[in-house]
Design an enzyme around this catalytic site. Sequence first.
Site, PDB file in Angstrom:
ATOM      1  N   ASP A 193     -83.403  75.952  72.396  1.00  0.00           N
ATOM      2  CA  ASP A 193     -83.868  76.243  73.364  1.00  0.00           C
ATOM      3  C   ASP A 193     -84.222  75.049  74.348  1.00  0.00           C
ATOM      4  OD1 ASP A 193     -84.394  79.859  74.568  1.00  0.00           O
ATOM      5  OD2 ASP A 193     -84.519  77.850  76.133  1.00  0.00           O
ATOM      6  N   ILE A 194     -83.121  75.417  74.992  1.00  0.00           N
ATOM      7  CA  ILE A 194     -83.125  74.633  76.020  1.00  0.00           C
ATOM      8  C   ILE A 194     -84.093  74.412  77.541  1.00  0.00           C
ATOM      9  CG2 ILE A 194     -81.595  75.810  78.682  1.00  0.00           C
ATOM     10  CD1 ILE A 194     -79.461  73.470  78.835  1.00  0.00           C
ATOM     11  N   ASN A 221     -85.179  90.261  72.088  1.00  0.00           N
ATOM     12  CA  ASN A 221     -85.038  90.607  73.484  1.00  0.00           C
ATOM     13  C   ASN A 221     -84.276  91.277  73.429  1.00  0.00           C
ATOM     14  OD1 ASN A 221     -87.385  89.210  73.674  1.00  0.00           O
ATOM     15  ND2 ASN A 221     -86.418  87.969  75.124  1.00  0.00           N
ATOM     16  N   GLN A 255     -83.480  89.650  78.123  1.00  0.00           N
ATOM     17  CA  GLN A 255     -82.460  89.443  77.648  1.00  0.00           C
ATOM     18  C   GLN A 255     -81.781  88.080  79.052  1.00  0.00           C
ATOM     19  OE1 GLN A 255     -79.928  91.489  74.735  1.00  0.00           O
ATOM     20  NE2 GLN A 255     -78.776  89.969  74.206  1.00  0.00           N
ATOM     21  N   HIS A 289     -80.102  86.920  69.815  1.00  0.00           N
ATOM     22  CA  HIS A 289     -80.567  86.147  69.018  1.00  0.00           C
ATOM     23  C   HIS A 289     -82.499  86.222  69.180  1.00  0.00           C
ATOM     24  CE1 HIS A 289     -80.429  85.927  73.665  1.00  0.00           C
ATOM     25  NE2 HIS A 289     -82.025  85.688  73.118  1.00  0.00           N
ATOM     26  N   HIS A 345     -85.577  84.048  69.148  1.00  0.00           N
ATOM     27  CA  HIS A 345     -87.038  83.738  69.097  1.00  0.00           C
ATOM     28  C   HIS A 345     -87.673  82.921  68.491  1.00  0.00           C
ATOM     29  CE1 HIS A 345     -85.536  83.219  73.862  1.00  0.00           C
ATOM     30  NE2 HIS A 345     -84.806  85.019  73.620  1.00  0.00           N
TER      31      HIS A 345
HETATM   32  P1  5GP Z   1     -83.470  85.594  76.591  1.00  0.00           P
HETATM   33  O1  5GP Z   1     -84.006  85.307  77.697  1.00  0.00           O
HETATM   34  O2  5GP Z   1     -81.856  85.490  76.490  1.00  0.00           O
HETATM   35  O3  5GP Z   1     -84.198  85.702  74.711  1.00  0.00           O
HETATM   36  O4  5GP Z   1     -83.290  83.651  76.124  1.00  0.00           O
HETATM   37  C1  5GP Z   1     -81.822  83.494  76.063  1.00  0.00           C
HETATM   38  C2  5GP Z   1     -82.572  81.985  75.988  1.00  0.00           C
HETATM   39  O5  5GP Z   1     -81.622  80.942  76.178  1.00  0.00           O
HETATM   40  C3  5GP Z   1     -83.821  80.850  77.281  1.00  0.00           C
HETATM   41  O6  5GP Z   1     -85.158  80.852  76.200  1.00  0.00           O
HETATM   42  C4  5GP Z   1     -82.638  79.968  77.829  1.00  0.00           C
HETATM   43  O7  5GP Z   1     -83.562  78.966  77.629  1.00  0.00           O
HETATM   44  C5  5GP Z   1     -82.323  79.602  76.756  1.00  0.00           C
HETATM   45  N1  5GP Z   1     -80.559  79.073  77.306  1.00  0.00           N
HETATM   46  C6  5GP Z   1     -79.935  79.200  78.261  1.00  0.00           C
HETATM   47  N2  5GP Z   1     -78.464  78.533  78.172  1.00  0.00           N
HETATM   48  C7  5GP Z   1     -79.119  77.413  77.157  1.00  0.00           C
HETATM   49  C8  5GP Z   1     -78.038  76.499  77.018  1.00  0.00           C
HETATM   50  O8  5GP Z   1     -77.267  76.171  77.870  1.00  0.00           O
HETATM   51  N3  5GP Z   1     -78.493  75.589  76.069  1.00  0.00           N
HETATM   52  C9  5GP Z   1     -79.681  76.201  75.425  1.00  0.00           C
HETATM   53  N4  5GP Z   1     -79.802  75.076  73.788  1.00  0.00           N
HETATM   54  N5  5GP Z   1     -80.394  77.656  75.472  1.00  0.00           N
HETATM   55  C10 5GP Z   1     -80.022  78.006  76.607  1.00  0.00           C
END
Ligand code: 5GP
Length: 136
Positions: free
Chosen positions: A30-31, A86, A93, A99, A101
């Site tokens: 995760d970034i 999520n 999400q 995805h 985590h």
């Molecule tokens: P969500 O909030 O949808 O469950 O999680 C999305 C996750 O993707 C977040 O934790 C966010 O930091 C990660 N993320 C979003 N854009 C990128 C990206 O371009 N590269 C990487 N490695 N992670 C990302």
Amino acid sequence: MSDCIFCKIVSGDIPSYKIYDDDRVFAFLDIKPLSKGHTLVLPKEHFENVFDIPEDLYAYMFEVAKNISANIKEKYQPEGIFINQNNGEMAGQSVLHIHIHVKPIYNESQKHKEEDKGMQLSTEEMEKICNDLKIA
Ligand code: 5GP
Ligand code: ZN
């Protein structure tokens, strides 16, 4: 899906720190990690959430998440590992490509906050919900 950031990561158009790759599933760091080793596990094919992904692929994602968790535990010895997935913006999400985590927890500040679960329901309400949702 052409405008999906995670599809672009899977195809290599956007770089990532790849942790795992096979014919169906991909995983990368995760970034914006919660902790050291915070990993995202996703299907290579684009599905939005739990409601549209095939059951066997969903199960396989979790199989991969389990193996990744075991590897993190062996290499970094976290106190615990929080695994969450999520569905929908209200559920947290932000990227609409499903995805999982995998979040290693090393200390108190990274802990999942159980105090969020404070809803009070009566016996009648619990029984009704149980009846409404019972599948078998
Ligand atoms: P969500 O909030 O949808 O469950 O999680 C999305 C996750 O993707 C977040 O934790 C966010 O930091 C990660 N993320 C979003 N854009 C990128 C990206 O371009 N590269 C990487 N490695 N992670 C990302
Ligand atoms: Zn996608």
